[in-house]
Design a protein around this motif. Structure first.
Motif, PDB file in Angstrom:
ATOM      1  N   HIS A   1      13.098  -0.393 -28.649  1.00 50.08           N
ATOM      2  CA  HIS A   1      12.154  -1.221 -27.899  1.00 50.08           C
ATOM      3  C   HIS A   1      12.778  -2.586 -27.642  1.00 50.08           C
ATOM      4  O   HIS A   1      13.367  -3.177 -28.545  1.00 50.08           O
ATOM      5  N   SER A   2      12.632  -3.079 -26.417  1.00 40.97           N
ATOM      6  CA  SER A   2      13.322  -4.331 -26.073  1.00 40.97           C
ATOM      7  C   SER A   2      12.695  -5.549 -26.745  1.00 40.97           C
ATOM      8  O   SER A   2      13.282  -6.621 -26.713  1.00 40.97           O
ATOM      9  N   SER A   3      11.523  -5.389 -27.345  1.00 39.99           N
ATOM     10  CA  SER A   3      10.954  -6.535 -28.061  1.00 39.99           C
ATOM     11  C   SER A   3      11.669  -6.756 -29.389  1.00 39.99           C
ATOM     12  O   SER A   3      11.492  -7.784 -30.030  1.00 39.99           O
ATOM     13  N   LYS A   4      12.467  -5.769 -29.797  1.00 40.94           N
ATOM     14  CA  LYS A   4      13.204  -5.885 -31.053  1.00 40.94           C
ATOM     15  C   LYS A   4      14.688  -5.639 -30.794  1.00 40.94           C
ATOM     16  O   LYS A   4      15.210  -4.561 -31.071  1.00 40.94           O
ATOM     17  N   PRO A   5      15.392  -6.631 -30.255  1.00 45.34           N
ATOM     18  CA  PRO A   5      16.804  -6.412 -29.916  1.00 45.34           C
ATOM     19  C   PRO A   5      17.641  -6.052 -31.140  1.00 45.34           C
ATOM     20  O   PRO A   5      17.456  -6.624 -32.211  1.00 45.34           O
TER      21      PRO A   5
ATOM     22  N   ALA B   1      14.924   1.658 -18.473  1.00 40.46           N
ATOM     23  CA  ALA B   1      13.645   0.971 -18.261  1.00 40.46           C
ATOM     24  C   ALA B   1      13.862  -0.495 -18.596  1.00 40.46           C
ATOM     25  O   ALA B   1      14.693  -0.829 -19.441  1.00 40.46           O
ATOM     26  N   ASP B   2      13.113  -1.365 -17.919  1.00 40.80           N
ATOM     27  CA  ASP B   2      13.364  -2.786 -18.159  1.00 40.80           C
ATOM     28  C   ASP B   2      12.902  -3.214 -19.543  1.00 40.80           C
ATOM     29  O   ASP B   2      13.360  -4.219 -20.064  1.00 40.80           O
ATOM     30  N   ASN B   3      12.030  -2.415 -20.166  1.00 47.57           N
ATOM     31  CA  ASN B   3      11.527  -2.825 -21.482  1.00 47.57           C
ATOM     32  C   ASN B   3      12.069  -1.960 -22.618  1.00 47.57           C
ATOM     33  O   ASN B   3      11.447  -1.842 -23.664  1.00 47.57           O
ATOM     34  N   ALA B   4      13.223  -1.351 -22.378  1.00 46.67           N
ATOM     35  CA  ALA B   4      13.855  -0.547 -23.423  1.00 46.67           C
ATOM     36  C   ALA B   4      15.311  -0.964 -23.564  1.00 46.67           C
ATOM     37  O   ALA B   4      15.979  -1.240 -22.569  1.00 46.67           O
ATOM     38  N   LEU B   5      15.800  -0.993 -24.790  1.00 44.58           N
ATOM     39  CA  LEU B   5      17.217  -1.285 -24.996  1.00 44.58           C
ATOM     40  C   LEU B   5      18.040  -0.145 -24.408  1.00 44.58           C
ATOM     41  O   LEU B   5      17.645   1.022 -24.497  1.00 44.58           O
ATOM     42  N   PRO B   6      19.175  -0.469 -23.781  1.00 48.45           N
ATOM     43  CA  PRO B   6      19.936   0.586 -23.091  1.00 48.45           C
ATOM     44  C   PRO B   6      20.520   1.609 -24.067  1.00 48.45           C
ATOM     45  O   PRO B   6      21.085   1.241 -25.093  1.00 48.45           O
TER      46      PRO B   6
END
Lengths: 478, 477
Positions: B244-248, B336-341
Motif C-alpha cells: 500500500h502506498s500509504s506505507k512506503p 495503480a497510483d495508490n500502490a507501491l510498484p
C-alpha cells in the motif's frame, strides 16, 4: 475502510507469557431474541451484492429504512436519496433522523456505508454473497467492511426504541452507497444534504476499532480522529527527443531518474498532532525500553527531535505516521523503442499530514526536483485537506466505557491518525468532527480480510457490537 | 532509419539550385510534390494498419506510368513483437524488366514505408501527419525517414520509363512496411520473396547515405553506408513485493531502476575504429579545421587516444560513430497510483559496434548496473551485423550523382549508427549500400524519429534527379 495497522502491531506486542482466553469463545451479552433479529438482518444485507454498478444499494437502503419505520420512526424522517457515483452507478444514501422529544444538545451523526468491494465467486472458497455461519464466524462480503456496522447501529436503535429509550439529542443515521469508490454520498451528505445531517459530531461505524493478536492478547481499540490527505502528483520531463542511435546529452528519462533519486532521499518535516501523539503515547508504552520506544518518548518530549522521529518513521509498523510521505508508484516514458523519449513521467502518490495544504507539498516537490521537471497534481483527484477532529473527552469516555464493559476490560482505547481515507474525511472537511469508533473486534492478522478473500467477523463480535452501540448511544445521547 | 550526417541549410542553400545540374520539369515536380504529400499524410505508424493503403497507392503510381500489373506486387504481411506492438502491414515489390536477354542479376532498390510514431501534442504546431511546406522545408513525420526516398525512387523510375530509358539489367524495388519495428518485411525479402526479387546482385538502399551541409553552408560530406551498428534491445526489470502506498517500503522498484539508469548515463563504452569508420574519419577530418578535426586527426593517429574519441563522440554530427551506445527509450512501472510498484522496467536501446556480439553487450550492461535486483534481458535475437565490401561501380555512380548536384562535395563510406532493412540481406550474402541523395543541414535538421521532422524542399527534387542518375549509371550500361 479503515487503515490496517493492527497486524504489524500484533507482531510487536512483547511476548509476555500469559494464557489469554480466546475472545471468540466468550458468551455474547446480547439477549437470544435480539441475536436472532440481528442475524436475520445481517443475513439479508450480506446477500444483497451492493458492489458498484450492480444497482443493488437502493434495495439495501429500503431494507434498513423498513426496520427504522417498524421501530417507530415516522416516514417524514426517513430519506432514501438516490444519486450517481461512478458514471452509471445508480446508488443511494439512507438518512434517518431519530428525534429527541426535548433536545438538550445538538444532533449526533452515526455514519456507515452500504456498498462493498467487488468479490468474485471463483476467488472465494464459497459464494461471497451467500451468508454463512461457520466455526464461530459469520462469513461473506461485507461482514467486516462494513455491513456489520450498519446492522449493529440499526439494531441498537431498534432495540433502544423497543425499550422506550428517548434520546436527549437528535440522532441522525447516514448510510452512504459509494464509500468504496468515489465518496459522492459523503460529499453530498456533508454539503447539499447538510440540512438533514447537521450535527455536533459524527461517530463512524466503518471498521471495528478493537483487535487481539493471535495469542488473544488485546492490542487496543484505535479511534481514528484524523487522516492524511491523499494527493497524487505527476512529474514530467520533456525533451526534443530524436533517433536513439544518436543519444543527446540531455534525456527525459535521465532527468526523471535524477528527480526520482532526489525524491527517494527527501525527508518531509516530522509533525506531531493530537491524533498521532495519542497513538505514539500508546506505542511507546508497548515498545518499552527498546531503542524504538526510547525514540518515541524522545520525540513526544521534543517534537523538534527530528532524528528520533526518523527512527520512528523507519519502523515498518509506524511508517507513514510521523510525516507527509510521497512515493513513486508508476512510470511512463517514451513512444518507441528506437526513439529518444520526448517525455517521461512519474506518478508520485503523497499522503499529506492533516493541516498541510497539497499546494505546499507541490511546491516542496517542485523545489526538490528543480525547474527541468514539471510537477502538477493529478487532475482526476484533487485532495481536500481535513483537520484532525479534536478528541472530545465525552466520546473517549463513552467509547472506553463501552469497550471495557462489552468487549474487554483490558482493551486500551486511544486516538490514531489514519493513513487512508473514508467517508469521515468529507464531513471533517466540512466542519463536522468524525470519530471512527465501531465496537467490533477481530483477531489480527487472521481476520484482516476486508477487500480480500473469505471476509469474516467473529459471531460474538457481531452480536456484542449491538450492545456496544446501545451503550454508546445511551452515554452520548442519554 | 537512416543516419543523417548532415545537412544544412542556410536560406541560400535551401533556395539556390546547383549550377548545371539536371533539373526536373515543372510537371515532374508537381507529380513529386503530390505523391510526397499523399504519403506523408498517410500515418503508417505501427498499429494503425495504414501501410497497405500506402503500398497500394505507390503501386498505382507505377502502374499508371506503364509498369505491367504482373510485375507490381502488394504483399500483405503481419508484423508483431512483444515490445513494439503489431500491425497488418504490407511490402511492395516492383520489377522493371530489362528487354531481351541479360546475364546480370537485378539491382534491388530498397526503402521502407512505415514511420515512427509521432504525437501532435509534442510537435510545435504542425500536425505530423499533415504535410506542411514552410520556410523552405517540408514538415511531417517521414519527411526524412524515409518517405522522401520512397518518392525519389518511384518518381525516378517513372521519369526514366516515360523518357524511354531501357535498363540493361532488371531493376527490382522492395519497399517494406515494418523497418522501424520488427523488420519482418526485410527478413521475408531475404528469404521467401527472394525469387520474386530475382536474387539481386546487390541492393541500393534509400534508407542510408545522404548529403550534409553545415549551418554555414559549407559541405559536411556525403556518405555511402556500407556498414551498420547492430540494433539490439534490452529490458531492465526490477520486481518488488509492493504494498500500500500509504506505507512506503525502503526498497522500491522505481527507485532501484532510477539508480540503474543513472549508472548507464554515466558509463562510457570503449571507443573503436574499423575499416569503414577509419575511411569515414579520414574523409571527415579534411573538412574539419577546428578542434573537432584535431580530435579526428589525433584519434586516427592513435586509436588508443580515448580522450580524442570522446571529443568526437560529443559532437552532434558524429555521435554514435566511435563506439557502442546504449540509451533508455521507454519506461513502464506500477499498476495503480495508490500502490507501491511491483514491477518497473526500462527499455534500453543499444547500437552495437559491428563485430561485437549483442550477448557480450548484455553482460556489459549487467556489469554497469551491478545490482542483482535489476535483471537485464534481451528483447530480440539479432546477431552481430556485417559490413558490405566496397564496389567500385556503386562508389563511382554515387560519387558522380552527388557531385553532379553538389560540385566539390566529398564522398566517404559510412557506418550507420542505426539499423536498417539492409541487415538480413547482408547476412544472406547480398551486399547493400545506403546511397540516398537527399540532403539536410546538420545538426539542425537531424530530426528523424523526433519532433518537427523536416526536409529541405529542394532536397526532395534533387533526390529524384540523384536516383535517375544512379540508375542510368548502374543499369544503363
Amino acid at each position: 475502510m479503515k487503515r490496517v495497522i493492527a497486524a504489524a502491531l500484533a507482531a510487536a506486542v512483547s511476548s509476555t507469557a500469559f494464557a489469554a482466553t480466546d475472545p471468540r469463545t466468550l458468551p455474547t451479552k446480547l439477549a437470544p431474541a435480539w441475536q436472532a433479529k440481528t442475524r436475520e438482518l445481517f443475513k439479508q444485507v450480506i446477500e444483497i451484492p451492493t458492489v458498484h454498478n450492480r444497482g443493488e444499494v437502493p434495495r439495501m437502503a429500503k431494507l434498513l429504512a423498513d426496520r427504522f419505520r417498524a421501530a417507530g420512526i415516522p416516514d417524514a424522517d426517513i430519506h432514501i436519496m438516490p444519486y450517481e457515483a461512478l458514471p452509471g452507478d445508480q446508488t443511494a444514501a439512507l438518512i434517518v433522523r431519530w428525534r429527541a422529544p426535548h433536545a438538550t444538545k445538538k444532533p449526533m451523526l452515526i455514519l456507515g456505508h452500504m456498498d462493498v468491494v467487488e468479490a468474485k465467486r471463483e476467488d472465494w472458497k464459497f459464494d461471497p454473497f451467500v451468508f454463512r455461519e461457520q466455526d464461530g464466524y459469520f462469513l461473506g462480503r461485507g461482514t467486516s467492511d462494513m455491513k456489520n456496522g450498519d446492522v449493529a447501529t440499526t439494531m441498537a436503535a431498534v432495540k433502544l426504541m423497543s425499550e422506550g429509550f428517548k434520546p436527549s439529542r437528535d440522532i441522525i443515521f447516514f448510510y452512504s452507497g459509494d464509500e468504496e469508490t468515489r465518496g459522492v454520498g459523503a460529499t453530498l451528505g456533508s454539503t447539499k444534504w447538510r440540512n438533514l445531517t447537521e450535527a455536533e459530531f459524527g461517530l463512524n461505524a466503518d471498521g471495528g476499532c478493537a483487535t487481539y493478536d493471535e495469542k488473544f492478547r488485546p492490542i487496543g481499540c484505535e479511534i481514528s480522529i484524523a487522516e492524511k490527505t491523499f494527493q497524487t502528483y505527476l512529474l514530467t520531463t520533456r525533451n526534443p527527443g530524436g533517433h536513439s542511435s544518436r543519444p543527446r546529452p540531455d534525456n527525459a528519462i535521465y532527468e526523471l531518474a535524477d528527480a526520482l533519486k532526489a525524491l527517494q532521499a527527501h525527508r518531509f518535516q516530522p509533525m506531531l498532532n493530537p491524533a498521532n501523539r495519542g497513538y505514539f503515547e500508546h506505542r511507546a508504552k508497548m515498545e518499552g525500553d527498546s531503542p524504538l520506544g526510547r525514540a518515541m518518548r524522545a520525540w513526544l518530549a521534543n517534537p523538534n527531535d527530528g532524528a528520533s522521529a526518523d527512527i520512528v518513521e523507519a519502523s515498518p509498523i509506524d511508517v507513514g505516521l510521523t510525516r507527509t510521505r510521497c512515493v513513486a508508484t508508476m512510470l511512463s516514458a517514451g513512444h518507441a523503442d528506437n526513439a529518444l523519449p520526448q517525455s517521461a513521467s512519474a506518478t508520485v502518490n503523497c499522503r499529506i499530514m492533516p493541516g498541510v495544504e497539497p499546494k505546499e507539498v507541490q511546491a516542496e516537490l517542485q523545489h526538490l526536483v528543480g525547474p527541468k521537471v514539471q510537477v502538477v497534481p493529478d487532475p482526476n483527484y484533487i485532495g481536500v485537506p481535513t483537520p484532525a477532529s479534536p478528541l472530545r473527552p465525552e466520546v473517549l469516555a463513552a467509547v472506553t466505557n463501552a469497550i471495557h464493559s462489552v468487549v474487554d476490560p483490558a482493551m486500551d482505547v486511544y486516538p490514531v491518525m489514519a493513513a487512508g481515507a473514508s467517508d469521515g474525511s468529507f464531513f471533517r472537511a466540512q466542519g463536522i468532527p468524525v470519530y471512527d469508533v465501531d465496537g467490533s473486534w477481530y483477531i489480527s492478522p487472521l481476520d484482516e480480510r476486508a477487500h480480500g478473500l473469505d471476509e469474516r467477523i467473529p459471531v460474538r463480535a457481531m452480536y456484542d457490537d449491538v450492545v456496544y452501540w446501545e451503550k454508546l448511544i445511551r452515554s452520548l445521547a442519554g | 532509419m537512416r543516419h543523417l550526417l548532415a545537412a544544412t541549410a542556410l536560406a541560400a542553400i535551401l533556395a539556390t539550385p546547383a549550377a548545371a545540374a539536371p533539373q526536373l520539369t515543372p510537371a515532374q515536380r508537381d507529380a513529386t510534390h503530390a505523391m510526397f504529400e499523399h504519403v506523408i499524410d498517410t500515418p503508417t505508424v505501427i498499429g494503425r494498419h495504414q501501410v497497405p493503403a500506402m503500398a497500394q497507392y505507390v503501386a498505382d503510381q507505377f502502374k499508371a506510368a506503364g509498369f505491367p500489373e504482373a510485375d507490381v506486387h502488394v504483399l500483405p504481411y503481419h508484423t508483431t513483437s512483444s515490445t513494439t506492438g503489431e500491425d497488418d502491414t504490407a511490402a511492395l515489390i516492383v520489377r522493371w524488366r530489362a528487354p531481351g536477354a541479360t546475364t546480370k542479376k537485378p539491382i534491388m532498390l530498397m526503402g521502407h514505408m512505415d514511420v515512427v510514431e509521432a504525437k501532435a501534442e509534442d510537435w510545435a504546431g504542425t500536425d505530423p501527419f499533415k504535410m506542411v511546406e514552410k520556410d523552405g522545408y517540408y514538415y511531417g513525420r517521414g519527411t526524412i525517414d524515409m518517405k522522401d526516398g520512397i518518392v525519389a525512387i518511384t518518381q525516378a523510375m517513372i521519369n526514366l520509363r516515360k523518357a524511354g530509358f531501357k535498363p540493361k539489367r532488371d531493376i527490382v524495388v522492395l519497399f517494406t512496411g515494418d523497418e522501424e519495428t520488427n523488420g519482418i518485411g526485410a527478413l521475408n525479402g531475404a528469404t521467401q520473396w527472394l525469387d520474386l526479387l530475382g536474387h539481386p546482385e546487390f541492393g541500393l538502399n534509400a534508407d542510408g547515405g545522404g548529403i550534409g551541409f553545415n549551418t554555414d553552408g559549407s559541405p559536411a560530406g556525403a556518405t555511402m553506408q556500407t556498414a551498420e551498428k547492430t540494433f539490439a534491445g534490452y529490458t531492465l526489470t526490477v520486481r518488488n513485493r509492493g504494498g500500500h502506498s500509504s506505507k512506503p517500503r525502503k526498497d522500491n522498484a522505481i527507485y532501484s531502476l532510477a539508480h540503474a539508469l543513472d549508472k548507464i548515463e554515466a558509463y562510457r563504452f570503449t571507443p573503436m575504429l574499423n575499416e569503414t569508420t577509419r575511411a569515414y574519419f579520414a574523409g571527415r577530418e579534411k573538412l574539419e579545421k577546428g578542434p573537432l578535426g584535431d580530435a579526428m586527426r589525433r584519434w586516427l593517429a592513435n586509436p588508443n587516444d580515448g580522450e580524442a574519441a570522446d571529443i568526437i563522440e560529443a559532437s552532434e554530427s558524429e555521435v554514435g560513430l566511435t563506439r557502442t551506445r546504449c540509451v533508455p527509450t521507454r519506461l513502464f512501472a506500477g499498476h495503480a497510483d495508490n500502490a507501491l510498484p511491483q514491477l518497473a522496467t526500462a527499455m534500453i536501446n543499444c547500437r552495437i559496434f559491428p563485430g561485437i556480439d549483442p550477448n557480450a553487450t548484455k553482460a556489459e550492461l549487467e556489469r554497469i548496473v551491478a545490482d542483482p535486483t535489476v535483471a537485464v534481458s534481451r528483447n530480440d535475437d539479432r546477431v552481430a551485423s556485417l559490413a558490405s565490401p566496397l564496389r567500385p561501380d556503386v562508389t563511382a555512380a554515387y560519387t558522380h550523382a552527388v557531385q553532379a548536384l553538389h560540385p566539390g562535395m566529398p564522398v566517404f563510406p559510412e557506418m550507420s549508427t542505426g539499423a536498417s532493412d539492409a541487415r538480413p540481406f547482408r547476412v544472406a550474402g547480398i551486399p547493400v549500400y545506403g546511397v540516398n541523395g537527399g540532403w539536410t543541414v546538420t545538426p539542425i535538421d537531424n530530426r528523424a524519429h523526433g519532433k518537427d521532422e523536416r526536409l529541405p524542399v529542394k532536397s526532395l527534387y534533387d533526390n529524384v534527379v540523384h536516383w535517375q542518375m544512379m540508375l542510368q549509371d548502374l543499369a544503363g550500361k
